[in-house]
Every structure is written in structure tokens, then in C-alpha cells.
Design a protein around this motif. Structure first.
Motif, PDB file in Angstrom:
ATOM      1  N   LEU A 172      -0.360  11.448 -12.326  1.00 59.27           N
ATOM      2  CA  LEU A 172       0.052  10.268 -11.570  1.00 59.27           C
ATOM      3  C   LEU A 172      -1.163   9.508 -11.044  1.00 59.27           C
ATOM      4  O   LEU A 172      -1.248   8.279 -11.181  1.00 59.27           O
ATOM      5  N   VAL A 173      -2.093  10.234 -10.460  1.00 63.08           N
ATOM      6  CA  VAL A 173      -3.288   9.591  -9.905  1.00 63.08           C
ATOM      7  C   VAL A 173      -4.110   8.939 -11.006  1.00 63.08           C
ATOM      8  O   VAL A 173      -4.621   7.817 -10.851  1.00 63.08           O
ATOM      9  N   GLN A 174      -4.214   9.617 -12.146  1.00 60.98           N
ATOM     10  CA  GLN A 174      -4.998   9.079 -13.258  1.00 60.98           C
ATOM     11  C   GLN A 174      -4.406   7.771 -13.780  1.00 60.98           C
ATOM     12  O   GLN A 174      -5.129   6.780 -13.969  1.00 60.98           O
ATOM     13  N   THR A 175      -3.086   7.736 -13.987  1.00 62.95           N
ATOM     14  CA  THR A 175      -2.455   6.520 -14.517  1.00 62.95           C
ATOM     15  C   THR A 175      -2.441   5.399 -13.492  1.00 62.95           C
ATOM     16  O   THR A 175      -2.536   4.216 -13.850  1.00 62.95           O
ATOM     17  N   LEU A 176      -2.332   5.747 -12.215  1.00 63.39           N
ATOM     18  CA  LEU A 176      -2.426   4.721 -11.171  1.00 63.39           C
ATOM     19  C   LEU A 176      -3.816   4.092 -11.169  1.00 63.39           C
ATOM     20  O   LEU A 176      -3.959   2.857 -11.088  1.00 63.39           O
ATOM     21  N   ALA A 177      -4.836   4.921 -11.290  1.00 62.39           N
ATOM     22  CA  ALA A 177      -6.215   4.412 -11.293  1.00 62.39           C
ATOM     23  C   ALA A 177      -6.485   3.541 -12.514  1.00 62.39           C
ATOM     24  O   ALA A 177      -7.183   2.518 -12.425  1.00 62.39           O
ATOM     25  N   GLN A 178      -5.911   3.921 -13.653  1.00 62.10           N
ATOM     26  CA  GLN A 178      -6.138   3.165 -14.883  1.00 62.10           C
ATOM     27  C   GLN A 178      -5.519   1.770 -14.825  1.00 62.10           C
ATOM     28  O   GLN A 178      -6.042   0.819 -15.414  1.00 62.10           O
ATOM     29  N   ASN A 179      -4.399   1.625 -14.088  1.00 65.94           N
ATOM     30  CA  ASN A 179      -3.659   0.361 -14.087  1.00 65.94           C
ATOM     31  C   ASN A 179      -3.777  -0.419 -12.785  1.00 65.94           C
ATOM     32  O   ASN A 179      -3.118  -1.451 -12.618  1.00 65.94           O
ATOM     33  N   ILE A 180      -4.599   0.041 -11.864  1.00 64.17           N
ATOM     34  CA  ILE A 180      -4.637  -0.593 -10.542  1.00 64.17           C
ATOM     35  C   ILE A 180      -5.130  -2.043 -10.610  1.00 64.17           C
ATOM     36  O   ILE A 180      -4.801  -2.868  -9.744  1.00 64.17           O
ATOM     37  N   ALA A 181      -5.891  -2.358 -11.645  1.00 68.60           N
ATOM     38  CA  ALA A 181      -6.377  -3.737 -11.793  1.00 68.60           C
ATOM     39  C   ALA A 181      -5.239  -4.714 -12.044  1.00 68.60           C
ATOM     40  O   ALA A 181      -5.393  -5.930 -11.848  1.00 68.60           O
ATOM     41  N   ASP A 182      -4.089  -4.217 -12.496  1.00 69.91           N
ATOM     42  CA  ASP A 182      -2.938  -5.082 -12.793  1.00 69.91           C
ATOM     43  C   ASP A 182      -2.041  -5.282 -11.579  1.00 69.91           C
ATOM     44  O   ASP A 182      -0.910  -5.785 -11.709  1.00 69.91           O
ATOM     45  N   THR A 183      -2.506  -4.902 -10.395  1.00 69.68           N
ATOM     46  CA  THR A 183      -1.682  -5.000  -9.188  1.00 69.68           C
ATOM     47  C   THR A 183      -1.148  -6.413  -8.991  1.00 69.68           C
ATOM     48  O   THR A 183      -1.887  -7.406  -9.116  1.00 69.68           O
ATOM     49  N   ASN A 184       0.147  -6.510  -8.688  1.00 70.24           N
ATOM     50  CA  ASN A 184       0.794  -7.796  -8.424  1.00 70.24           C
ATOM     51  C   ASN A 184       0.735  -8.060  -6.918  1.00 70.24           C
ATOM     52  O   ASN A 184       1.304  -7.292  -6.123  1.00 70.24           O
ATOM     53  N   LEU A 185       0.049  -9.111  -6.509  1.00 67.69           N
ATOM     54  CA  LEU A 185      -0.204  -9.368  -5.096  1.00 67.69           C
ATOM     55  C   LEU A 185       1.077  -9.556  -4.277  1.00 67.69           C
ATOM     56  O   LEU A 185       1.220  -8.938  -3.209  1.00 67.69           O
ATOM     57  N   PRO A 186       2.042 -10.391  -4.716  1.00 66.71           N
ATOM     58  CA  PRO A 186       3.285 -10.524  -3.918  1.00 66.71           C
ATOM     59  C   PRO A 186       4.013  -9.185  -3.760  1.00 66.71           C
ATOM     60  O   PRO A 186       4.536  -8.887  -2.681  1.00 66.71           O
ATOM     61  N   THR A 187       4.023  -8.394  -4.835  1.00 65.35           N
ATOM     62  CA  THR A 187       4.667  -7.076  -4.749  1.00 65.35           C
ATOM     63  C   THR A 187       3.948  -6.198  -3.742  1.00 65.35           C
ATOM     64  O   THR A 187       4.582  -5.506  -2.931  1.00 65.35           O
ATOM     65  N   LEU A 188       2.617  -6.228  -3.797  1.00 67.71           N
ATOM     66  CA  LEU A 188       1.823  -5.421  -2.864  1.00 67.71           C
ATOM     67  C   LEU A 188       2.092  -5.827  -1.414  1.00 67.71           C
ATOM     68  O   LEU A 188       2.241  -4.959  -0.540  1.00 67.71           O
ATOM     69  N   ILE A 189       2.178  -7.110  -1.164  1.00 66.57           N
ATOM     70  CA  ILE A 189       2.442  -7.586   0.201  1.00 66.57           C
ATOM     71  C   ILE A 189       3.806  -7.097   0.682  1.00 66.57           C
ATOM     72  O   ILE A 189       3.949  -6.588   1.800  1.00 66.57           O
ATOM     73  N   ILE A 190       4.819  -7.239  -0.179  1.00 62.94           N
ATOM     74  CA  ILE A 190       6.164  -6.775   0.198  1.00 62.94           C
ATOM     75  C   ILE A 190       6.165  -5.270   0.441  1.00 62.94           C
ATOM     76  O   ILE A 190       6.727  -4.783   1.432  1.00 62.94           O
ATOM     77  N   GLY A 191       5.523  -4.546  -0.448  1.00 60.19           N
ATOM     78  CA  GLY A 191       5.505  -3.089  -0.334  1.00 60.19           C
ATOM     79  C   GLY A 191       4.805  -2.609   0.920  1.00 60.19           C
ATOM     80  O   GLY A 191       5.305  -1.743   1.638  1.00 60.19           O
ATOM     81  N   VAL A 192       3.633  -3.181   1.193  1.00 62.05           N
ATOM     82  CA  VAL A 192       2.850  -2.758   2.366  1.00 62.05           C
ATOM     83  C   VAL A 192       3.568  -3.134   3.659  1.00 62.05           C
ATOM     84  O   VAL A 192       3.665  -2.322   4.594  1.00 62.05           O
TER      85      VAL A 192
END
Length: 584
Positions: A172-192
Motif C-alpha cells: 500500500l505504501v509503495q503504490t501510494l508513493a508511486q502515484n502521489i504525484a497524481d494527487t487531485n487538489l480538490p479531492t485532497l482539500i475535501i478529504g483533509v
């Protein structure tokens, strides 16, 4: 007729509590059901998606199973439905059959529910509820802590709006690290924001409401319904800001329908492949559920019947398998809310099921724009309450062996996944139990001066005699510790060259099985060869009855004494006084 009703009530607890149902109880149950329903709608959807299932499956799993438990369960307030750990275990087990969300995956989830229900009912009928005791608390706590960490980590992908996968923490940590550059900003704001708000609601809203003059109980209930505010605000934000077009993933269309009538697919090979996961689901689900039920029942001085709880949970899972659901058990959070809201009987669960049914029929269009990030935040906040970092420290200080078993369970679960973690936990629990049973506590005892009490020579100043040795055995004698007893006595005999009498003090021995009897007979013969008499003292009635059915008492070189003091006094009179031992 009354006797028949009482007999049936043992297996149908509804006949007991429904007999005295009245208007006051109805009001309490309806109010509690309303509050739990509000909490359960987003939670059920979130847990279904955690399990890799369509969101409506979570609603379906919160209708028929609750009603089935109300008929067969013994807890007045336990709220049955989807829970985080069981959802993760379902995802892991069904994911080995087919991709998450596929028709084959859904079919596997139905089979898991059916098999789990059948196993639970069989265990209940055979009165095997005690088997849950084989899972030690440190191991269960370790498994739940590790599962909570995995679940929370798995939901970070929804908070970030990226892809990630894996059954264990490293992947899980490995795949999260590999794809973290694709983070969607509006989604991140809602999630946080949703996560922060939900954490604040759990700890800060109640004191705030009490500060404004609201009574503690309603303030607590409003705080527990906080996720509804997060759902409403984030859904409105998606709609009015058109965030779906900006990459924010939403729940989408949820069918408006009654739970479908489903039939678990009968495929022998598939059933065989899911049998072990279903067994693990059953054990973990039962342990979690009965722990919650007993904790809440104790607060109202009520009684939980573990064997009947097995039947109640089994019926709930069978109902889930025939109504489009997936494996369920009693949930801690919703049960506590149900209790705090004033639920008096399982009818509160029935009213909750009706509320969920109404939501499934009429309210699902309102959830179309609900961000998945908000559901992920709901799950993260819920499961992190299961993560316990205090217990390992406490257990380490108390028992190093329990701590080792707990940490091993945590490490296996985190690094290898849920199923290996459960298997490791069960194996470690059994191994720890067998190890302890094979090495019972035993002490050399002597008489405390001026009393008739006998205590450990290493802990107290006591009177002893070089010709008399008393060994107090502090557990039942079984095949597990029979050989240990032989070796222990041989060692003590070698350390006491003047020994003439050996007394086994049996005040804590509740049973002597056939293997242990053979060992005691062998000890008697060996001591006889060394001119040492074997005696027993303080033998309990049932143990004495068993010994009388054997030839042991006829071959015993010594006597069976009623009390240890009587044995010590009697044997002191048979020894020759010496200068070293003037007590005689």
C-alpha cells in the motif's frame, strides 16, 4: 404452555423481551433508531466500498441482518451491520476470487456471508462459544490495531484522489508513493477538511455544545451524528462548485430499490476456497461482537448468552446472503450510539432497518454527488479509534510472552495481510495456551509458624522438615503437563537426599485426566523404589471420585489426607528427631 414459551424463548429471545413491550419502550427504541439510522447510512456505504462492493450493498447489509439478529440475539443494544475489519477481510478473501466490484466478486461476498452464518449457527447449536476464549485479548487487540492501520492507509488513496492497491502495508505504501504525484487538489482539500472536521467533532463538539447550555447526553448524540454534516456540506460543495468535472470522484448512482432476493452460488470448488476465510471471519466477527455486547450489557446489569449470540450472528449473516448483503457483525461505534440514545430492546434495530430501507428506496439520489473522499475520511476516523498504542506498553510491563504474541500478530498482519494475521493470531493464542498449560505453576511449601497455612518457601518464612517435602500443584493435571510433573518431582527428589515422604498438595487441582493418572502412578512406583512414600492432601471431591474408579488408591504407598496441616502433623510424628530439626 408457559413452559413451552419459556423453552422457546431460550432460542428465540424475541419471545422474552416482546412480552413486556410497551409505549414507553417503543418511544425509546424509535428515538434511538432514528439517531443510529442517520449515522449508519453514510457508514454502511463507506464500509461497502471499503469491501470493494457497490455502495448499495452496504445499505442492504444493514436491513435484513439487523432484523434477524433482533429475533435470535440476546443483546438489547447491539447494532449489527457492516464493520471495518470484516469489510477488509471480505475484500481480501473475495479479491482472491475475482476483481473487486465484479459480479464474481459480489457472488463470493454472498458465499462468505452464507458460510460464515452457517459456521456461526453450527457453533451455537453445538455450544462452542467457549472457543472464542482461545483467542487471547492481546492477540485480538494486536490484530485489530494492525487492521486499523491497514484500513486507514488504504483510504489515503481516496483522500488524495489517486490509485493504490495492496492487502498489506508495504505494498500500500509503495503504490501510494508511486502515484502521489497524481494527487487531485480538490479531492485532497475535501478529504483533509472532512477528516479534520470529523476528528474535531469526536472530541470538541460535545464540550462546545455543553458550553452553550445543552445537556451532556443530547450534546453527545449530536456529536456522534457529526458525519452527516460532513456528508451534507461536501456533497453540496461538489454540486455547486462542479467539482466532479474537476476530477473529484463521487459515489454516483445508487439504485432506489428494496434489498434483492439473492441466492448464494453453489460451486463446490468456490465454497472450498472460501471455507477458511469464512471461518476466520466467523471467529473474528464473533469475538468483536460479543465483546461489545458484554461490555454494554454489564452497564445495565443484563446478561449475554455467548452460544445464543453465535446463533443470532449466524442468522444475521444468513439473512445478508439472501438479501444482497455481505458478512456482518456487531459494530462498536453504532452499538455505543444505540446504547447512549436510550435503546431498550432489539426492536430499536428493527426500526433502524426500516429507516435504512426508507433511505434505500427514496434517499439514494441525494447521495449521487457524495465525494468518496468524505467516505474515506469517515472510515479513517472510525478505524483509528481502534488503533491502540497504549495496550502494548501495559502488556509488556505485565507479561513478556503476551507482548511477544501481540507484536508478532501486529507485524504479520501489517506485512503479510489480514488472513495471515488472523491465522498467526489464532496459532499464537493456542501455542501460548498450550505452553502455559504444559508448564503449570508448582511450589515447595511449608507451614507458616503459629498457623495451619502452607506457603511457598521462597516467599515466606516457613517450617519445613528434611524428611517431608510438600509440592503444591496449582493447576489441573492433564496430558499436557503430566511429563513435566514427573520431571519436576524427579528433580526435587534428587535435591532432597533425606526425603522419606512426598506430599502432593492438590487444593488447586480440579481434574486429573487418564494421561496424568498414569504419570502419578509412575511417580508412585519410582518413589517406592527409592523408599519414599507418596501422599496426597486436600483432594477435591470430583477428583477423589475419579481416583476411586482406578486402582491408584490401592497402590498408593502413602495416604490421602483431608488437610495439608493434618498430613504434615501426622508425618512429623513418624520421623526421628534430630538436632538439626528439633521441631519434632
Amino acid at each position: 404452555m408457559r413452559g413451552l414459551t419459556t423453552g422457546l424463548a431460550r432460542y428465540l429471545p424475541i419471545l422474552d423481551w416482546a412480552r413486556n413491550y410497551n409505549g414507553t419502550t417503543l418511544t425509546s427504541d424509535v428515538v434511538a433508531a432514528l439517531i443510529v439510522t442517520i449515522m449508519l447510512i453514510p457508514q454502511s456505504i463507506a464500509y461497502a466500498m471499503l469491501a470493494g462492493l457497490p455502495p448499495e450493498v452496504g445499505l442492504y447489509a444493514s436491513i435484513a441482518p439487523i432484523i434477524a439478529y433482533a429475533v435470535f440475539g440476546t443483546s438489547k443494544v447491539l447494532a449489527v451491520g457492516p464493520v471495518a475489519v470484516i469489510s477488509l477481510m471480505t475484500l481480501t478473501a473475495a479479491g482472491k476470487i475475482a476483481p473487486a466490484g465484479s459480479a464474481e466478486f459480489i457472488a463470493a461476498a454472498l458465499i462468505l456471508a452464507f458460510l460464515s452464518g452457517a459456521i456461526l449457527i453450527a457453533m451455537g447449536v453445538l455450544r462452542l462459544g467457549f472457543l472464542a476464549n482461545l483467542l487471547s485479548h492481546p492477540v485480538v487487540s494486536g490484530f485489530i490495531t494492525a487492521s486499523g492501520i491497514i484500513i486507514a492507509t488504504s483510504q489515503l488513496k481516496s483522500i488524495l484522489g489517486i490509485e493504490a492497491h495492496g492487502d498489506a502495508l508495504p505494498e500500500l505504501v509503495q503504490t501510494l508513493a508511486q502515484n502521489i504525484a497524481d494527487t487531485n487538489l480538490p479531492t485532497l482539500i475535501i478529504g483533509v477538511l472532512s477528516t479534520a472536521f470529523l476528528f474535531w467533532v469526536r472530541k470538541g463538539l460535545k464540550p462546545l455544545l455543553v458550553g452553550f447550555g445543552l445537556a451532556p447526553r443530547p450534546a453527545d448524540l449530536i456529536a456522534k451524528a457529526g458525519p452527516i454534516a460532513a456528508v451534507a456540506v461536501s456533497t453540496l460543495a461538489v454540486i455547486f462548485l462542479d467539482l466532479e468535472a474537476k476530477g473529484v470522484k463521487v459515489v454516483g448512482t445508487i439504485p432506489q430499490s428494496l434489498p434483492p432476493l439473492t441466492m448464494p452460488l453453489f460451486d463446490l470448488a468456490l465454497w472450498q476456497s472460501l471455507a477458511v476465510p469464512a471461518l476466520l471471519l466467523s471467529v473474528i466477527g464473533f469475538v468483536e461482537s460479543v465483546s461489545v455486547a458484554q461490555t454494554l450489557a454489564a452497564k445495565k446489569r443484563q446478561r449475554i448468552v455467548p452460544d445464543q449470540e453465535l446463533i443470532g450472528l449466524g442468522a444475521a449473516n444468513i439473512a445478508a446472503s439472501f438479501s444482497g448483503g455481505y458478512p456482518v457483525t456487531g459494530g462498536f461505534a453504532r452499538s455505543v450510539v444505540n446504547f447512549d440514545a436510550g435503546a431498550e430492546t432489539p426492536a430499536a434495530g428493527v426500526f433502524t432497518a426500516i429507516g435504512i430501507l426508507i433511505a434505500a428506496l427514496f434517499l439514494t439520489p441525494l447521495l449521487y454527488s457524495l465525494p468518496i473522499a468524505t467516505l474515506a475520511a469517515t472510515i479513517i476516523v472510525a478505524v483509528l479509534s481502534l488503533v491502540d498504542f497504549k495496550t502494548p506498553r501495559t502488556i509488556f510491563a505485565y507479561s513478556k510472552s503476551d507482548f511477544a504474541a501481540m507484536m508478532a500478530t501486529i507485524l504479520v498482519t501489517l506485512t503479510m495481510g489480514v488472513e495471515p494475521g488472523v491465522i498467526a493470531g489464532v496459532s499464537l493464542s493456542l501455542a501460548l495456551f498450550l505452553w502455559r498449560a504444559s508448564r503449570p505453576h508448582a511450589a515447595i511449601v511449608g507451614r507458616v509458624p503459629g498457623t495451619e497455612h502452607f506457603r511457598n518457601v521462597l516467599r515466606h518464612t516457613v517450617i519445613t522438615d528434611p524428611h517431608i517435602l510438600t509440592i503444591r500443584i496449582d493447576e489441573s493435571l492433564t496430558y499436557l503437563n503430566a511429563r513435566w510433573l514427573e520431571e519436576f518431582i524427579s528433580e526435587q527428589v534428587a535435591l532432597h537426599p533425606s526425603l522419606k515422604h512426598l506430599i502432593l498438595m492438590c487444593s488447586a487441582v480440579n481434574a486429573i485426566d487418564a494421561s496424568a493418572l498414569e504419570s502419578v502412578e509412575a511417580i508412585n512406583h519410582r518413589l517406592k523404589d527409592g523408599a519414599i512414600k507418596l501422599h496426597l492432601s486436600e483432594v477435591k471431591g470430583p477428583v477423589m471420585d475419579a481416583l476411586k474408579r482406578s486402582h491408584f488408591l490401592h497402590e498408593l504407598t502413602g495416604k490421602v489426607w483431608l488437610s495439608q496441616n493434618e498430613a504434615f502433623e501426622g508425618l512429623l510424628g513418624e520421623t526421628v528427631p534430630t538436632e538439626e530439626n528439633p521441631l519434632r
